[in-house]
Design a protein around this motif. Structure first.
Motif: not given
Length: 141
Positions: A130-131, A126-128, A123-124
């Motif tokens: 996305g950002i 994936t978040m990176e 999830l980390m």
């Protein structure tokens, strides 16, 4: 030199490739952390390299004035949808800050996350991704 490679797409897809690399290590806490940190450090190295070479990127402003790098390709031509990424001065700083902060967040959480480590790291990453996509996307309207 720089336009030969889709560097902006690599900045977005590298964390997602790290998610795929974490799939076999889903339950292995010891091996998953170095893989995620390695992906984060690769992302940091690429963004630091872009920051260090911004003077060489300046003459590449042929497509859009004010942008250091631009990637543009038709995605769904029937509807006029395009895949457009761009890197200007402020987004370069935001990409560098994001990749640096992500590495710090991974190091801070190294001993804190005891359960579902693979899920957390996936999830980390994936978040990176996305950002990075938010800071590099040009065609948001």
């Amino acid at each position: 030199m720089f336009t030969e490679y889709p560097l902006l797409t690599i900045l977005i897809l590298l964390p997602l490739a790290g998610c795929l690399a974490l799939l076999p290590l889903w339950n292995c806490r010891v091996s998953a952390r170095p893989v995620a940190l390695g992906v984060g450090l690769l992302e940091l190295a690429l963004s630091a390299w872009l920051y260090g070479s911004w003077r060489e990127l300046t003459p590449l402003q042929a497509k859009l004035p004010g942008y250091l790098l631009v990637e543009d390709a038709p995605w769904i031509p029937a509807f006029g949808i395009r895949y457009t990424l761009g890197l200007d001065g402020i987004s370069l700083l935001m990409v560098l800050l994001t990749s640096f902060t992500f590495c710090i967040a991974l190091l801070v959480s190294w001993n804190s996350i005891k359960e579902k480590t693979g899920l957390f790291l996936t999830l980390m990453l994936t978040m990176e991704a996305g950002i990075m996509g938010v800071f590099l996307a040009l065609d948001l309207a």
